[in-house]
Design an enzyme around this catalytic site. Sequence first.
Site, PDB file in Angstrom:
ATOM      1  CG  HIS A 133      -0.287  -0.024   2.536  1.00  0.00           C
ATOM      2  ND1 HIS A 133       0.235   1.101   3.143  1.00  0.00           N
ATOM      3  CD2 HIS A 133      -0.055  -1.048   3.402  1.00  0.00           C
ATOM      4  CE1 HIS A 133       0.740   0.779   4.318  1.00  0.00           C
ATOM      5  NE2 HIS A 133       0.589  -0.533   4.502  1.00  0.00           N
ATOM      6  CB  CYS A 149       1.690  -3.645   5.331  1.00  0.00           C
ATOM      7  SG  CYS A 149       0.064  -4.283   5.759  1.00  0.00           S
TER       8      CYS A 149
END
Length: 175
Positions: A133, A149
Amino acid sequence: MSSKIAGAAAGFLAVTLVAGTLAATSAQAAPSVVNFHGEYAPGTIVVKTGERKLYLVVEPGVAVRYPVGVGKPGKQWAGVTKIDGKYRQPAWSPPADVKRDNPRIPDVIPGGSPANPMGVAAMTLAGGEYAIHGTNVPRSIGGYVSYGCVRMYNEDITDLFSRVSVGTPVVVTQR
């Protein structure tokens, strides 16, 4: 100095300042086409945690390289998965371990909020609570900063988002 020349000089200065700002932003987030060694099929995303780089293999021996932020010590993982969703301006709900470490964090942070850690786009990974992301904290790129992440500059996630689709294979290594 005539008003015509002064106007032209001011216009040139404005264009130069804007171009310089854009160049600095682009240089910070510009992906690079690089030689890439590995037995990965074109279209595969390879995240090398130790390098804090993400590679999109575009042809044998060639990849587009992006700088990334990756998992903090104790929060890193390695494995093979695939992109199972693509989202623009996603809302974010903190996973249980994030909420446990930061109990004051809201249960949901709306998409587009400067407090949303997903930035402008996210691609979720199958089999877990991880995503590739963007970020609203660009200084975190290049560090060990997340709960697993992969963070990218917003400009870079926008570029990668346009190049891949749901089902794209993702390989995360500790190297």
